[in-house]
Design a protein around this motif. Structure first.
Motif, short mmCIF file in Angstrom:
data_model
loop_
_atom_site.label_atom_id
_atom_site.label_comp_id
_atom_site.label_asym_id
_atom_site.label_seq_id
_atom_site.Cartn_x
_atom_site.Cartn_y
_atom_site.Cartn_z
N PRO A 68 0.81 -1.23 0.00
CA PRO A 68 0.00 0.00 0.00
C PRO A 68 0.84 1.28 0.00
O PRO A 68 0.54 2.22 -0.74
CB PRO A 68 -0.83 -0.10 1.29
CG PRO A 68 -0.90 -1.55 1.58
CD PRO A 68 0.41 -2.12 1.11
N VAL A 69 1.90 1.31 0.79
CA VAL A 69 2.74 2.51 0.83
C VAL A 69 3.41 2.75 -0.51
O VAL A 69 3.42 3.88 -1.02
CB VAL A 69 3.78 2.42 1.98
CG1 VAL A 69 4.81 3.51 1.88
CG2 VAL A 69 3.07 2.49 3.33
N ALA A 70 3.96 1.70 -1.11
CA ALA A 70 4.60 1.85 -2.42
C ALA A 70 3.60 2.31 -3.47
O ALA A 70 3.92 3.15 -4.32
CB ALA A 70 5.26 0.54 -2.83
N SER A 79 -7.98 2.99 -4.11
CA SER A 79 -8.77 1.93 -4.73
C SER A 79 -7.93 0.96 -5.57
O SER A 79 -8.37 -0.14 -5.87
CB SER A 79 -9.88 2.53 -5.60
OG SER A 79 -9.32 3.29 -6.65
N SER A 80 -6.71 1.35 -5.94
CA SER A 80 -5.85 0.45 -6.72
C SER A 80 -5.02 -0.48 -5.85
O SER A 80 -4.40 -1.41 -6.36
CB SER A 80 -4.93 1.26 -7.64
OG SER A 80 -3.97 1.98 -6.89
N ILE A 81 -5.03 -0.27 -4.54
CA ILE A 81 -4.23 -1.09 -3.63
C ILE A 81 -4.62 -2.57 -3.68
O ILE A 81 -3.73 -3.42 -3.79
CB ILE A 81 -4.27 -0.53 -2.19
CG1 ILE A 81 -3.51 0.81 -2.14
CG2 ILE A 81 -3.68 -1.53 -1.20
CD1 ILE A 81 -3.62 1.54 -0.82
N PRO A 82 -5.90 -2.93 -3.63
CA PRO A 82 -6.22 -4.37 -3.70
C PRO A 82 -5.71 -5.04 -4.97
O PRO A 82 -5.23 -6.17 -4.93
CB PRO A 82 -7.75 -4.40 -3.64
CG PRO A 82 -8.13 -3.14 -2.94
CD PRO A 82 -7.10 -2.12 -3.36
N MET A 83 -5.78 -4.34 -6.10
CA MET A 83 -5.28 -4.91 -7.35
C MET A 83 -3.76 -5.09 -7.28
O MET A 83 -3.22 -6.10 -7.72
CB MET A 83 -5.62 -4.01 -8.53
CG MET A 83 -5.15 -4.57 -9.87
SD MET A 83 -5.49 -3.50 -11.26
CE MET A 83 -4.42 -2.12 -10.91
N LYS A 88 1.05 -8.52 -6.75
CA LYS A 88 2.44 -8.56 -6.28
C LYS A 88 2.70 -9.42 -5.05
O LYS A 88 3.82 -9.87 -4.84
CB LYS A 88 2.91 -7.14 -6.01
CG LYS A 88 2.81 -6.29 -7.25
CD LYS A 88 3.70 -5.14 -7.24
CE LYS A 88 3.69 -4.38 -8.54
NZ LYS A 88 2.48 -4.38 -9.32
N LEU A 89 1.69 -9.65 -4.22
CA LEU A 89 1.93 -10.31 -2.94
C LEU A 89 2.52 -11.71 -3.10
O LEU A 89 3.50 -12.05 -2.43
CB LEU A 89 0.65 -10.37 -2.11
CG LEU A 89 0.80 -10.92 -0.70
CD1 LEU A 89 1.79 -10.09 0.11
CD2 LEU A 89 -0.55 -10.96 0.00
N ASP A 136 6.86 -0.85 -9.53
CA ASP A 136 5.70 -1.21 -10.34
C ASP A 136 4.38 -0.87 -9.67
O ASP A 136 3.35 -0.86 -10.33
CB ASP A 136 5.72 -2.71 -10.65
CG ASP A 136 6.82 -3.09 -11.61
OD1 ASP A 136 7.31 -2.20 -12.33
OD2 ASP A 136 7.20 -4.27 -11.63
N CYS A 137 4.37 -0.63 -8.38
CA CYS A 137 3.13 -0.35 -7.67
C CYS A 137 2.59 1.02 -8.07
O CYS A 137 3.32 2.01 -8.09
CB CYS A 137 3.35 -0.37 -6.15
SG CYS A 137 3.58 -2.00 -5.47
N GLY A 138 1.30 1.08 -8.33
CA GLY A 138 0.63 2.35 -8.59
C GLY A 138 0.82 2.88 -9.99
O GLY A 138 0.26 3.90 -10.34
#
Length: 179
Positions: A68-70, A79-83, A88-89, A136-138
């Protein structure tokens, strides 16, 4: 800073409340080991710590902090955090197991007061891996799943058919649009 704080709390908590000698002996007895020496108890405790960290603690830390922070720092929306987590997890946990397992064998056999320091030293290597995930996040996602593996018609900005280019699915649409 916050990562160090999170892991410092984990190391302290896990040493105080998880897998004391009597807990490990009870677990070993359930699998049929009646007489356990110090080496077996310590080895079993280390394995239990490794499994707990990999399958409980890391998913929580990565899912509630790292990803989430990244995502937010890279301009992504909440709203893009779950995706991002879905994307990535799993890969982060696989990389975590590859890199941290040898380090954690040392860390979980060191005295508790040195675990955070040892973790920070090893974290230098881990951060280079996490940087790739964080970068790559966000960011913008390009859905290239609809690209035909054999044939793509590339249109120029003026709408004129520029011919046919043969590409594979692994090439990104961005490369075609830039032309």
């Amino acid at each position: 800073f916050f990562g160090t704080l999170i892991w410092s709390v984990w190391y302290d908590y896990s040493a105080m409340y998880l897998f004391k000698d009597e807990d490990v002996i009870r677990i070993l007895a359930k699998i049929g080991v009646q007489e356990a020496g110090d080496i077996l108890i310590n080895t079993s405790r280390t394995i239990l710590f490794l499994l707990t960290e990999q399958f409980v603690t890391c998913p929580i830390v990565y899912g509630l902090w790292e990803i989430p922070v990244a995502t937010l720092l890279n301009g992504g929306s909440i709203s893009s955090i779950p995706m991002e987590e879905k994307d990535k997890l799993g890969d982060m946990l696989i990389e975590n197991a590859k890199i941290w397992t040898p380090f954690n064998i040392v860390i979980y056999n060191a005295p508790v007061q040195f675990r955070t320091v040892l973790g920070n030293v090893c974290d230098i290597i881990w951060q280079s891996v996490v940087a790739d995930f964080a970068a790559d996040c966000g960011g913008e996602k390009v859905d290239d799943s609809f690209i035909d593996e054999e044939l793509v018609v590339v249109m120029r900005d003026d709408g004129v058919d520029d011919g046919f280019d043969y590409i594979g699915k692994d090439q990104k649409i961005r490369e075609l649009v830039k032309e």
